[in-house]
Design an enzyme around this catalytic site. Structure first.
Site, PDB file in Angstrom:
ATOM      1  N   GLY A   1       0.816  -1.208   0.000  1.00  0.00           N
ATOM      2  CA  GLY A   1       0.000   0.000   0.000  1.00  0.00           C
ATOM      3  C   GLY A   1       0.849   1.257   0.000  1.00  0.00           C
ATOM      4  O   GLY A   1       0.607   2.196   0.751  1.00  0.00           O
ATOM      5  N   ALA A   2       1.857   1.281  -0.896  1.00  0.00           N
ATOM      6  CA  ALA A   2       2.860   2.350  -0.857  1.00  0.00           C
ATOM      7  C   ALA A   2       2.518   3.562  -1.709  1.00  0.00           C
ATOM      8  O   ALA A   2       3.263   4.541  -1.703  1.00  0.00           O
ATOM      9  CB  ALA A   2       4.210   1.796  -1.301  1.00  0.00           C
TER      10      ALA A   2
ATOM     11  N   GLY B   1      -1.049   8.042   1.012  1.00  0.00           N
ATOM     12  CA  GLY B   1      -1.189   8.135   2.454  1.00  0.00           C
ATOM     13  C   GLY B   1       0.054   7.756   3.236  1.00  0.00           C
ATOM     14  O   GLY B   1       1.173   8.165   2.922  1.00  0.00           O
TER      15      GLY B   1
ATOM     16  N   GLY C   1       1.629   4.851   3.562  1.00  0.00           N
ATOM     17  CA  GLY C   1       2.610   4.035   2.854  1.00  0.00           C
ATOM     18  C   GLY C   1       3.553   4.871   2.010  1.00  0.00           C
ATOM     19  O   GLY C   1       4.769   4.655   2.003  1.00  0.00           O
TER      20      GLY C   1
ATOM     21  N   SER D   1      -4.857  -0.963  14.039  1.00  0.00           N
ATOM     22  CA  SER D   1      -5.725   0.122  14.455  1.00  0.00           C
ATOM     23  C   SER D   1      -6.177  -0.130  15.885  1.00  0.00           C
ATOM     24  O   SER D   1      -6.279  -1.283  16.335  1.00  0.00           O
ATOM     25  CB  SER D   1      -6.949   0.217  13.545  1.00  0.00           C
TER      26      SER D   1
ATOM     27  N   TYR E   1     -14.092  -3.673   9.939  1.00  0.00           N
ATOM     28  CA  TYR E   1     -12.740  -3.130  10.011  1.00  0.00           C
ATOM     29  C   TYR E   1     -12.089  -3.501  11.348  1.00  0.00           C
ATOM     30  O   TYR E   1     -10.940  -3.954  11.396  1.00  0.00           O
ATOM     31  CB  TYR E   1     -12.818  -1.612   9.854  1.00  0.00           C
TER      32      TYR E   1
END
Length: 274
Positions: A12-13, A16, A18, A143, A166
C-alpha cells in the site's frame, strides 16, 4: 537496526501513510520494494524516488485476491536474497456510513481479506527471505478500533457494519502479530503491530466522513520507530499506539482465542469451511 543496506517491502505504498513512509526510507543503502494496486501510480512513485537517488522497485498486486498475494510473495522471494523489513500497511477502511457489505474476489468479507488474510499469507511466504536477514522486522499497521470476532460469521452475513468489519480485521492482525512473534522467538525477527495515529488525513479516513485528528507525519514517525529503533526498545509481539507501547484488545492476551482464530484462518486458506 541500522539504516545501511536494507531491503524494505511496503504494501500500500502509493498513497497516504505508505507513500510517506517510503519517502522517508528512500536513502542510499536502502532498496525499496513498493507494492500498489494501481500500476500507473506505482510507477510514478518509483520514478519520483529514483529521481531523488533512491533505489525503488514496483510490485503490482490486488490484495483482495489471494492468488495475487501469493504471486507477490513468490516474486519477492525469487528476486531478492533477503528482506530486512516488511511493512504490512495496505488496507481497506470502514467505508462510508451505511455502506453495504463487500466481498473479495475469493468470496471473503473484503476488510477481513485485505486487512488480515493478505498480510497473513504474504508474511508467511516471505519468511525464508526474512530469516536470511540478520535482524528482520515485521511491522503490521493495525488500528485501535479492534472489535470482537464472531468465528461463526467471518463473512459477516449477519448484521454487517463497516466499522465492525474493520475492527474485526484489525483485531485479527494484532492477534497474528502475537502468534508470529512467539513462533519466531529466537530467530532475530521481531514482529510488532501499531495504531500509527488517530484519524490521519488518508483516503481511508476521509471516506468515512470523520474529521482528521492527526497528521500523516505523526503516523510515519510511529512506523519508522518500529522499523529502526533498537529491538530492545520495540520488543516483539508488542502493540503500540503511536510512539507508545499500549495494550491491544483483551482477546489478544487469550491463547485459546488466538488459537481458534488461527485454526479458522488456516481452514479458510485451505478452502475449507471456517
Amino acid at each position: 537496526m541500522t539504516t545501511d543496506h536494507r531491503t524494505v517491502l511496503i504494501t500500500g505504498a502509493t498513497s497516504g501513510l505508505g507513500s510517506a513512509v517510503a519517502e522517508r526510507l528512500a536513502a542510499p543503502g536502502t532498496t525499496l520494494l513498493l507494492h500498489g494496486r494501481d500500476p500507473d501510480r506505482l510507477h510514478v512513485l518509483c520514478h519520483e524516488l529514483k529521481e531523488r537517488g533512491a533505489t525503488a522497485h514496483p510490485y503490482v498486486a490486488d490484495l483482495a485476491e489471494l492468488e495475487e498475494v501469493r504471486d507477490l510473495g513468490r516474486r519477492v522471494v525469487a528476486e531478492w536474497p533477503r528482506v530486512d523489513v516488511l511493512i504490512n500497511n495496505a488496507g481497506v477502511g470502514p467505508g462510508s456510513a451505511g455502506a453495504a457489505r463487500e466481498l473479495s474476489r475469493d468470496g471473503h468479507e473484503l476488510r477481513f481479506a485485505v486487512n488480515y488474510l493478505a498480510p497473513y499469507v504474504l508474511t508467511r511466504l516471505l519468511l525464508p527471505a526474512l530469516e536470511r536477514s540478520v535482524a528482520a522486522r515485521v511491522v503490521n499497521v493495525g488500528s485501535a478500533a479492534q472489535a470482537d470476532i464472531d468465528l461463526g460469521d467471518l463473512t459477516m452475513d449477519r448484521g454487517y457494519d463497516g466499522w465492525l468489519a474493520y475492527g474485526r480485521a484489525k483485531l485479527a492482525l494484532a492477534s497474528f502479530s502475537v502468534d508470529l512473534a512467539e513462533e519466531l522467538a529466537g530467530t532475530g525477527i521481531t514482529v510488532t503491530c501499531l495504531h500509527p495515529a488517530d484519524l490521519m488525513p488518508t483516503r481511508l479516513v476521509l471516506e468515512t466522513g470523520l474529521r482528521p485528528l492527526s497528521t500523516i507525519e505523526e503516523g510515519t514517525q510511529a512506523v519508522l520507530r518500529l522499523v529502526s529503533a533498537p529491538a530492545a526498545e520495540t520488543g516483539t509481539g508488542t502493540y503500540h499506539h503511536g510512539l507508545t507501547p499500549a495494550e491491544p484488545h483483551s482477546d489478544i492476551s487469550h491463547p485459546t482465542k488466538r488459537r481458534l482464530l488461527r485454526d479458522a484462518t488456516e481452514r479458510i486458506l485451505a478452502g475449507r469451511p471456517a
